[in-house]
Structure formats: C-alpha cells, structure tokens
Design an enzyme around this catalytic site. Structure first.
Site, PDB file in Angstrom:
ATOM      1  N   HIS A  86      -5.983  12.175   1.140  1.00  0.00           N
ATOM      2  CA  HIS A  86      -5.654  11.949   1.357  1.00  0.00           C
ATOM      3  C   HIS A  86      -4.665  11.507   2.981  1.00  0.00           C
ATOM      4  O   HIS A  86      -4.972  10.808   3.371  1.00  0.00           O
ATOM      5  CB  HIS A  86      -3.797  11.571   0.628  1.00  0.00           C
ATOM      6  CG  HIS A  86      -3.960  11.176  -1.314  1.00  0.00           C
ATOM      7  ND1 HIS A  86      -4.308  12.590  -1.599  1.00  0.00           N
ATOM      8  CD2 HIS A  86      -4.625   9.625  -1.481  1.00  0.00           C
ATOM      9  CE1 HIS A  86      -4.192  11.490  -3.178  1.00  0.00           C
ATOM     10  NE2 HIS A  86      -4.791  10.337  -2.813  1.00  0.00           N
ATOM     11  N   ASP A 138      -9.616   2.858  -1.472  1.00  0.00           N
ATOM     12  CA  ASP A 138      -9.254   4.168  -2.276  1.00  0.00           C
ATOM     13  C   ASP A 138      -9.495   3.829  -3.953  1.00  0.00           C
ATOM     14  O   ASP A 138      -8.091   4.343  -4.623  1.00  0.00           O
ATOM     15  CB  ASP A 138      -8.019   4.560  -2.089  1.00  0.00           C
ATOM     16  CG  ASP A 138      -7.230   6.182  -2.381  1.00  0.00           C
ATOM     17  OD1 ASP A 138      -8.396   6.824  -3.089  1.00  0.00           O
ATOM     18  OD2 ASP A 138      -6.536   6.614  -3.043  1.00  0.00           O
ATOM     19  N   ASP A 154      -6.436  -6.880 -10.063  1.00  0.00           N
ATOM     20  CA  ASP A 154      -8.066  -6.600  -9.002  1.00  0.00           C
ATOM     21  C   ASP A 154      -7.681  -7.133  -8.226  1.00  0.00           C
ATOM     22  O   ASP A 154      -7.396  -7.636  -7.240  1.00  0.00           O
ATOM     23  CB  ASP A 154      -8.872  -7.629 -10.044  1.00  0.00           C
ATOM     24  CG  ASP A 154     -10.366  -7.392  -9.468  1.00  0.00           C
ATOM     25  OD1 ASP A 154     -10.576  -6.648  -8.991  1.00  0.00           O
ATOM     26  OD2 ASP A 154     -11.197  -8.391  -9.976  1.00  0.00           O
ATOM     27  N   ASP A 210      -3.989  -2.148  -7.054  1.00  0.00           N
ATOM     28  CA  ASP A 210      -5.089  -1.055  -7.903  1.00  0.00           C
ATOM     29  C   ASP A 210      -4.856  -2.602  -9.108  1.00  0.00           C
ATOM     30  O   ASP A 210      -4.040  -2.692 -10.412  1.00  0.00           O
ATOM     31  CB  ASP A 210      -3.648  -0.176  -8.320  1.00  0.00           C
ATOM     32  CG  ASP A 210      -4.948   0.701  -8.884  1.00  0.00           C
ATOM     33  OD1 ASP A 210      -4.963   1.867  -8.286  1.00  0.00           O
ATOM     34  OD2 ASP A 210      -5.206   0.703 -10.129  1.00  0.00           O
ATOM     35  N   GLU A 254      -2.474   6.344  -7.532  1.00  0.00           N
ATOM     36  CA  GLU A 254      -1.440   7.659  -7.824  1.00  0.00           C
ATOM     37  C   GLU A 254      -0.616   7.756  -6.350  1.00  0.00           C
ATOM     38  O   GLU A 254       0.655   7.978  -6.902  1.00  0.00           O
ATOM     39  CB  GLU A 254      -1.806   8.891  -7.089  1.00  0.00           C
ATOM     40  CG  GLU A 254      -2.850   9.042  -7.874  1.00  0.00           C
ATOM     41  CD  GLU A 254      -4.558   8.645  -7.375  1.00  0.00           C
ATOM     42  OE1 GLU A 254      -4.921   7.661  -6.515  1.00  0.00           O
ATOM     43  OE2 GLU A 254      -4.863  10.006  -7.166  1.00  0.00           O
ATOM     44  N   PRO A 272     -14.476   0.018 -13.135  1.00  0.00           N
ATOM     45  CA  PRO A 272     -13.642  -1.398 -12.577  1.00  0.00           C
ATOM     46  C   PRO A 272     -13.924  -1.161 -10.776  1.00  0.00           C
ATOM     47  O   PRO A 272     -13.205  -2.459 -10.608  1.00  0.00           O
ATOM     48  CB  PRO A 272     -12.615  -1.141 -13.204  1.00  0.00           C
ATOM     49  CG  PRO A 272     -12.130  -0.087 -13.251  1.00  0.00           C
ATOM     50  CD  PRO A 272     -13.337   0.492 -13.397  1.00  0.00           C
ATOM     51  N   GLN A 321     -10.020   1.989 -17.869  1.00  0.00           N
ATOM     52  CA  GLN A 321     -10.765   2.918 -17.891  1.00  0.00           C
ATOM     53  C   GLN A 321     -10.161   4.732 -19.396  1.00  0.00           C
ATOM     54  O   GLN A 321      -9.086   3.782 -18.983  1.00  0.00           O
ATOM     55  CB  GLN A 321     -10.773   3.841 -16.222  1.00  0.00           C
ATOM     56  CG  GLN A 321      -9.051   3.654 -15.780  1.00  0.00           C
ATOM     57  CD  GLN A 321      -9.574   3.496 -14.476  1.00  0.00           C
ATOM     58  OE1 GLN A 321     -10.077   3.190 -13.418  1.00  0.00           O
ATOM     59  NE2 GLN A 321      -7.521   2.862 -13.991  1.00  0.00           N
TER      60      GLN A 321
END
Ligand code: SAM
Length: 295
Positions: A67, A161, A143, A111, A91, A170, A36
């Site tokens: 969050h 998230d 993934d 992630d 993050e 993705p 990305q």
C-alpha cells in the site's frame, strides 16, 4: 505424521504450473458475494489475509509494502492532493495511506463489493485503522466504471487498487483504452494516475507490459516500478502516469520533504526505497520498450 499433514492449506496459483502453499491457522470467513469468492484466513507467517477468487489481496504481515508503494510515489509527485479518487481498495488500507497526508481534503473510494468492505471492517480493522471514519473519507459501494461515467469532479490523484483484470473479474471492464481515457478526464491537468499493474516476475510480466504500452498512448510519462511482496511470492508492479511529472525522477529531497508531511511513520517508503522501486532490471526494461499487445 509428515509436517504438511498437520495443516490445512491455502494454495495460490501464480501460474497454472506454479503454486505457493500457505498453512491456514484459522478461517474467519469463506463465502461468495455477488461479485467474487471471498476468504479471510490467518496464516502462521503472514497473519491475516484477504483472498478474492483464489488470489491473495493483502496480508497483515506485509500489506504496508504494497500500500505504501501504491500510494506514496504518486502522492509525492502530485502537486494537487486535495481530491483523491481510489478505484477498488476494499480493505481500506489505500484510503488509510492517502489520508495520512494532511493536504487531502477528500478521499473518495469506490468499491463494487460492499461485502469486502464490511468483512474488512469486521476482521481486518488494522488495514483501515479508522480511515473509514475519517470525515475526509467518502466511501461509495458501486462499480468504479459507472461512478466515473456519472461523476463530474476532477482529482489530482487517481489510484487504481483493483483486482487483477482476469476474464471473469469485476475489474476486467476497467482495463481498456476507453476507460483509460475516462480516467484521464477525471484527473486535473497534470494529475497523477497510479495503478497496481500485475506481476513484474520475469516469466510472467506480459500483462504488466501490455498495460504500460496502452497507457503510453495516453500520458507523456508512464513509469513502471515494482517491489517484492512476500505474501504474493512475487515481484508486484505498478504504473505511475502523468503528463506533467515523471514520477520515477523525483529527487531524494522531494521524497524526503513529502514523507516529512505524512502523519505517522512509514514502514517501507523513503527516498532510498523510491530509487530502488524505479530501478528496473534490464529484462523488464526491454519487455517494456518492445512492441507487443495493447488493450
Ligand atoms: N491488492 C489487490 C491485488 O493484489 O489485486 C487489490 C486490492 S482490493 C481488495 C481490490 C478491490 O477491487 C476489491 O475489493 C474488489 O471488490 C474491487 N473491485 C473489483 N472490480 C471493481 C469494480 N468494477 N469497481 C469497483 N471496485 C472493484
């Protein structure tokens, strides 16, 4: 000189004909990962921001609204919080919120984009606030779909998230019936699955309604909730799913008791906020119960 010419602008399109302009004070990073387009910028009103593929992911000014809303209603409702799985969450702020509960023995975050994690550690350390170094944290770069296909563990809470499931994102392959079944197989019996579930804005909540309709095929309780996230300039929606508990119906006493167990103070979430999150306006209730598209 007109005011607007003093600035460079980051323009977020909430729809092809709707835009929010954020003035940019500083660009920390702008580039592409294999997955990305990534930008980390600073804006006068919201502070630092992470932007993926042109969409704001979170801002320093209000990330705790997003969050805490994503994590705490589901965690409050779960009776088994020892093992928590986070899909996405680059993050590290979702991880941070999960680890505030002392009952969490291990929080696994998967992630796909190591570059988002590294840039977040470098430029946005306030988001994770040390969570990546917590001995209970397990961070996997990969993934989430591939991970869940291999993994044999069960989790009391699964938190999605992920980025918006737009066609070339993705995260797109993670939004369909087969994957929703796979996620349920990773939950303990009666566990809670919560996901960020697109906008609840009155003119644009069709993706949210589509997710809710599909998930109702899998769970006895699918509770829709939302809050305004100022940096997103829209109402942001979530879905909390379980066969055991209707997250919407948690009592004030249950929410208070849960919040009292958390380390540190909440910015956003408490019993009154819980009631507000799950009190839906009529147009949204009607959209959610109408027949329509599913995944
Ligand atoms: N708050 C956000 C929003 O508004 O959409 C989501 C935050 S978080 C930054 C989204 C994360 O999902 C990103 O770090 C991205 O790399 C991750 N992601 C996307 N697709 C993924 C996949 N297939 N597996 C694991 N992580 C994925």
């Amino acid at each position: 000189m007109p005011k607007t010419e003093r600035w460079q602008w980051y323009v977020e399109e909430s729809a092809p004909t709707e835009q929010h302009h954020h003035a940019i004070e500083r660009v920390y990073f702008s580039g592409r990962s294999p997955f990305q387009q990534i930008a980390v910028v600073e804006t006068p009103v919201y502070g630092k921001m992470l932007i993926l593929d042109g969409d704001t992911q979170s801002s320093q000014g209000d990330e705790r609204i997003y969050h805490e809303a994503l994590v705490h209603p589901a965690m409050a409702a779960a009776d088994d919080r020892a093992e928590v799985l986070i899909l996405g969450g680059g993050e590290g702020a979702t991880l941070r919120e999960v680890l505030r509960h002392p009952g969490v023995a291990r929080a696994t975050m998967v992630d796909i984009d190591g570059m988002v994690i590294d840039l977040s550690k470098q430029y946005l350390p306030e988001w994770s606030a040390g969570a990546f170094d917590d001995p209970r944290a397990r961070t996997i770069v990969g993934d989430a779909l591939a991970f869940m296909r291999e993994d044999r563990d069960r989790y009391g809470v699964v938190i999605s998230d992920l980025t918006e499931p737009l066609e070339d994102s993705p995260s797109n392959p993670l939004f369909n019936d087969d994957v929703f079944r796979l996620i349920k197989a990773r939950l303990t019996d009666g566990g809670v699955y919560v996901l960020q579930a697109s906008t609840a804005a009155f003119h644009n909540a069709s993706l949210h309604a589509k997710m809710a309709r599909t998930l109702r095929r899998h769970y006895a309780h699918v509770a829709s909730f939302f809050t305004h996230v100022p940096a997103f300039d829209t109402d942001w929606a979530f879905l909390a799913c379980s066969d055991r508990v209707d997250v919407a119906g948690l009592t004030d006493a249950a929410v208070d008791a849960y919040c009292a167990q958390l380390r540190g103070e909440n910015f956003f979430y408490d019993a009154e906020t819980h009631r507000r999150l799950f009190a839906l306006p009529r147009y949204l209730r009607r959209m959610l119960t109408a027949t329509g598209e599913t995944f």
